[in-house]
Design a protein around this motif. Structure first.
Motif: not given
Lengths: 388, 416
Positions: B119-131
Motif C-alpha cells: 500500500i505504501d508503494t502504491m501511495l508513493g511512499g505513504g500518506v502524504q502530509r498536507g493532503q
C-alpha cells in the motif's frame, strides 16, 4: 447606476438629452429620433451618430461588465455644438476621431466582441485523437476562450490539465499558470509527463528520419531526456494555491497586473489552468448567499476577459451532477451534466466531458453547440494512466 | 485598463451586508471609484466617505470600517508604470516546488506509512502530509483498522524516517477501540526495537544510532497511546463544531501530523435534522467541509485521512461505458455524492475479493498510477500479505494471490 454628471458629461450635452435622462441606463435606453425605450417620447437634440458615440463613450466608462482594450482618455465628453461643428467640416469622420481619440478602438473592439470572433486559433493538445475531436475549434484547445473540462471525480481531468501544461511548456516553450484548489498538482508527475512526451517526440523524429530503412521490431533505446530540459520546462509552469473565491480574485487580479506591466514571471503566458473550480465556487450557490451569483458571474467574466485580452487558453475543471437531481435546462450527456448551474454554463465556450472507461480507456464527449459526438478514445500512456 | 481599477467591490473581502451595503447605497461599485473618492479632499462634489457618514447609514459606527476600506484600497493599488504591490500572491514555479519537496528536511517525515509495503508503494511512499485522503469501503473492509494504524504510525520517530508527531482521531461511529490501538502500538515498539538491534549489528553512524536508541527508549506504550487524541462526535452538529475548533486545537498542539476522521459519512446519513434539508443545502455543507479540510491540511501540513462509506447507486445504461445489456445496473459508490468527491486528492478503496483476500485499490491520485494490491489485517495491525521481506519469494507469492483484474467498483452484493 452612475449618474451622467458624475461621469463628466457636460451640462450642455445633458440638456440636449433631456431633463429626464439622468443615469447611464436611461441614456442607453434612448434611441435617436426621439423614441425612447421605456415608454414616452423622449426628444433629443442629438443626431444619431452623436448619440451613438456618446453611448459608447459612457458605456466604456461605466460598462458594468465590459472590459475594453483601449482606455478612454479622461477628458470629458465635449459639447454638442463641438461634435456637430466637427461633423460639418470636410473629412468630418477623421476630425471626429481626433476629437475623441479613444473611441475608434473601443468601437472596433465592440464589433469584434459582437461578432464573436475568436482570435488566435487553437493550441494543439499533443494528443492526436483529442485534436481530432476538437477539430471544429481549430484542432486543439482554443485560445482566447474558456474551455471547461467536465467529469465526475475521478475521471482524469487533473491529468489532462497536467498534460496540457506539459505540452505548452515543452512544445510551445511558453509558460503556464496553474491555479490549484485542492493540492492536486504534483510536480513529480508533471516532470514524468514531460519526460515521456519528450521521448515520444524523439521517437517520432527517429522514425521519420529512418523511414527508408526496414522497420525494426523493437524500438531502439532512446536516451533519457536531459534533466536541464526537464527543469527548464518545469520552471515555465507556475503554481498558485487558492483556497477560496477571494483568493481566486486576488490571484486573477495579480495576474492581470503582471501581464499588463510585462512582469518576467509570466513571460509568454499561453495557458491558464484552474483546477477544480467546483470545489471553489460551489459554496456560493445556495439560498443563503446574498451575492453568490454575482461572484460566480464575476469569476466567469474575469476569466473571459483575461483570455480575450491576453490571448490565453483558459482551462477550467468542473464537476458533474446527476441527471435526475434537479431539473435544469442544460443538456445532459451520459446521465450527467456540468455542475455549478445554468448561469455558469454561459461562460465557458467549449466543454469537454470525460468519464472513465471500462477496460482501460477514457471516453471524451464534446458538449456545446448542440454537437454531442461521443467518441471513446484511449488517451495515450504518455499522458494519462489507464483505468486498470 | 487593468482589472484592479474596475474590480467590483463585492469581490473584496468586506463584510456583508454592513460595509458592502453601505458602499452600494452610496453608489460605489468599483474599487477605482472608492479610491478616487477617498483621495479627493473635502469640499468636492464627490461624496466622501467618512466615519460619520457610515454612522448615518445605521450600522456600527467604528473607525475600523474606514480602516478596513483603506486597506482594501491599498490592496487594489495599481498603476501601469509601477510594479504590482507585494501584497498580492505570487505563484511559485513547479521546479521550485519539486526542489522543495526533494529537500531532505522536508522529505523525511512527510509521509506516514501503513506498515503494508504494498500500500505504501502504491501511495508513493505513504500518506502524504498536507493532503486530504479518502478511504472508502463497505462496512468491515478495514477502514477503521487502517485509520488506527496510521494514527500509531504517525509517531514513528524522525530518526527512523517517520513523521514523528501526534495524531488526532475523530470518531463518529464508535469504532475506535483502545485495545486495538494498544496492540498496534506494542507491535510498533517491538518493531522499532528489532530494527535498532539489527542496526547495531551493522555499521551505522554513531550519531544516528544514538538518536534512534534515544527515541526508542522514549517510546513506551503509554506515550504511544498518549500521543493519539480521540474525539467522539455523536451527530453532525458535533462533527461540525469539532471541525470548526480543530484549527485552534492544532495551533495549540503543533506536533500533530495526522487527523483521522472516521467516518465522515455517518453523521450526514443518519441524522434526521440533516435529512430534511434540501439537496442543494446538503451539497453546499459537504462542499464547504471538503474545502475547509483541504485548507486545514495545507495550512498546517498535516495529513487528513477521512473514511467514507459506500452507497448503492443506480446508474442508467449510458452512464458507464461498459454497461451491461440490462436497462439499469446498480453499483457501489462512495456516499456524500459529487460535491464531496472532488475534495480529496487521493482516494483508496478497500474491498474483499471473491477468494476472501483483502484488497486496496487506488482510485484517485494526482501522481501515482491506479493499481490494486492485497493486504492483511493481523493482530499487529495492517501488514502485507506475504510477511517475508525477501523480494523474490514475496513477489511470487503475492503475484499468485494478486487479483486478476480489479473491477471499476467492487462486485455488488445484490443480483442484477
Amino acid at each position: 447606476m452612475p449618474r451622467l454628471d458624475a461621469l463628466g458629461v457636460t451640462p450642455q450635452v445633458r440638456a440636449a438629452l433631456g431633463s429626464d435622462v439622468e443615469t447611464a441606463e436611461e441614456l442607453f435606453m434612448m434611441a435617436p429620433g426621439g423614441r425612447g425605450g421605456g415608454g414616452g417620447m423622449r426628444g433629443t437634440g442629438l443626431g444619431k451618430q452623436e448619440l451613438q458615440l456618446l453611448q459608447v463613450a459612457v458605456a466604456e466608462k461605466t460598462g458594468p461588465d465590459t472590459y475594453l482594450h483601449a482606455s478612454l482618455s479622461s477628458s470629458s465628453i465635449c459639447s454638442t455644438e463641438a461634435i456637430q461643428s466637427e461633423g460639418k467640416e470636410e473629412g468630418g469622420g477623421r476630425k471626429r476621431r481626433a476629437v475623441l481619440p479613444g473611441l475608434d478602438c473601443a468601437c472596433a473592439h465592440w464589433k469584434h466582441q459582437l461578432e464573436g470572433v475568436g482570435e488566435g486559433g487553437a493550441m494543439s493538445t499533443g494528443i492526436k485523437s483529442l485534436d481530432q475531436l476538437l477539430s471544429d475549434s481549430g484542432g486543439g484547445v482554443p485560445l482566447s476562450q474558456v474551455t471547461e473540462l467536465v467529469g465526475p471525480s475521478p475521471s482524469g481531468k487533473t491529468q489532462l490539465c497536467l498534460t496540457l501544461a506539459a505540452e505548452v511548456a515543452l512544445t510551445l516553450s511558453a509558460s503556464v499558470l496553474y491555479l490549484d484548489t485542492n493540492g492536486c498538482f504534483c510536480p513529480r508527475r508533471l516532470r514524468q509527463i514531460v519526460g515521456e512526451k519528450y521521448q515520444r517526440q524523439q521517437r517520432q523524429l527517429q522514425e521519420a528520419s529512418s523511414s527508408s530503412s526496414l522497420p525494426s521490431p523493437l524500438p531502439p533505446d532512446l536516451p533519457p531526456p536531459p534533466p536541464s530540459l526537464l527543469d527548464a520546462c518545469l520552471s515555465r509552469v507556475s503554481v498558485l494555491r487558492v483556497s477560496n473565491e477571494k483568493g481566486l480574485f486576488a490571484a486573477l487580479d495579480s495576474l492581470d497586473q503582471h501581464l499588463s506591466c510585462g512582469h518576467p514571471l509570466h513571460r509568454n503566458l499561453r495557458l491558464l489552468v484552474l483546477d477544480s473550480l467546483r470545489a471553489l465556487l460551489a459554496p456560493l450557490l445556495g439560498q443563503t448567499m446574498p451575492n453568490g451569483h454575482y461572484l460566480l458571474g464575476a469569476v466567469g467574466k474575469m476569466l473571459n476577459y483575461l483570455a480575450l485580452r491576453y490571448g490565453l487558453a483558459v482551462v477550467v475543471t468542473n464537476g458533474v451532477v446527476l441527471e435526475h437531481s434537479s431539473p435544469s435546462s442544460i443538456p445532459t450527456l451520459w446521465g450527467r451534466r456540468p455542475a455549478l448551474g445554468a448561469y455558469w454554463s454561459l461562460f465557458p465556450s467549449l466543454r469537454l466531458m470525460l468519464r472513465l472507461g471500462g477496460g482501460g480507456g477514457r471516453g471524451g464527449g464534446r458538449e456545446g453547440g448542440g454537437d454531442e459526438a461521443e467518441e471513446d478514445f484511449v488517451l495515450g500512456e504518455v499522458a494519462v494512466y489507464s483505468a486498470t | 485598463m487593468p482589472l484592479g481599477k474596475r474590480r467590483p467591490l463585492f469581490t473584496f473581502d468586506l463584510e456583508w451586508p454592513a460595509t458592502q451595503g453601505a458602499l452600494r447605497r452610496k453608489g460605489f461599485r468599483k474599487a477605482g471609484e472608492l479610491r478616487e473618492a477617498l483621495q479627493k479632499g473635502k469640499g468636492e462634489d464627490h461624496p466622501i466617505l467618512t466615519a460619520s457618514d457610515l454612522a448615518t447609514r445605521a450600522f456600527t459606527p467604528t473607525t475600523s470600517d474606514v480602516d478596513l476600506i483603506r486597506t482594501v484600497l491599498s490592496e487594489a493599488d495599481e498603476s501601469l508604470n509601477t510594479p504590482p504591490s507585494s501584497s498580492l500572491p505570487l505563484p511559485t514555479s513547479a521546479l521550485d516546488l519539486l526542489k522543495a519537496a526533494r529537500q531532505p528536511a522536508t522529505s523525511t517525515g512527510s509521509k506516514i506509512i501503513t506498515f503494508c509495503r504494498a500500500i505504501d508503494t502504491m501511495l508513493g511512499g505513504g500518506v502524504q502530509r498536507g493532503q486530504l485522503m479518502e478511504i472508502v469501503g463497505i462496512p468491515g473492509s478495514g477502514k477503521t483498522q487502517v485509520g488506527i494504524q496510521l494514527a500509531i504510525d504517525a509517531q514513528i520517530p524522525r530518526s527512523f524516517r517517520g513523521a514523528g508527531g501526534k495524531a488526532v482521531f475523530i470518531d463518529t461511529e464508535g469504532a475506535f477501540m483502545a485495545e486495538r490501538a494498544a496492540e498496534m502500538g506494542q507491535a510498533l515498539i517491538d518493531h522499532l526495537q528489532r530494527i535498532l538491534a539489527s542496526n547495531q549489528c551493522k555499521q551505522q553512524q554513531q550519531q544516528q544510532q544514538q538518536q534512534q536508541a534515544e527515541d526508542v527508549a522514549g517510546l513506551t506504550l503509554k506515550t504511544v497511546l498518549g500521543n493519539v487524541w480521540v474525539l467522539r462526535c455523536l451527530n453532525d452538529a458535533e462533527l461540525m463544531q469539532t471541525l470548526q475548533h480543530l484549527p485552534a486545537f492544532l495551533d495549540s498542539e503543533p506536533e500533530v501530523v495526522l487527523v483521522v476522521i472516521d467516518s465522515i459519512a455517518l453523521p450526514f446519513r443518519q441524522d434526521k435534522m440533516f435529512q430534511t434539508e434540501s439537496a442543494v443545502a446538503k451539497a453546499r455543507v459537504v462542499n464547504v467541509m471538503a474545502r475547509e479540510l483541504n485548507a486545514l491540511a495545507e495550512a498546517r501540513n498535516v495529513a487528513v485521512v477521512v473514511t467514507n462509506q459506500m452507497t448503492t447507486k443506480v446508474d442508467d445504461a449510458h452512464s458507464t461505458v461498459s454497461s451491461s445489456s440490462s436497462s439499469s445496473s446498480s453499483s457501489l459508490a462512495p456516499t456524500l455524492g459529487e460535491s464531496w468527491a472532488p475534495g480529496p486528492a487521493v482516494r483508496l478503496l478497500l474491498w474483499t475479493n471473491d477468494m476472501g483476500l483483502r484488497c486496496a485499490t487506488l482510485q484517485k491520485h494526482p501522481g501515482q498510477a491506479h493499481s490494486t494490491v492485497a493486504f492483511r489485517v493481523t493482530t499487529m495491525g495492517i501488514r502485507d500479505v506475504s510477511s517475508s521481506s525477501s523480494s523474490s519469494s514475496s513477489s511470487s507469492s503475492s503475484s499468485r494471490k494478486r487479483p486478476a483484474l480489479p473491477p471499476r467498483s467492487p462486485p455488488p452484493r445484490q443480483q442484477q
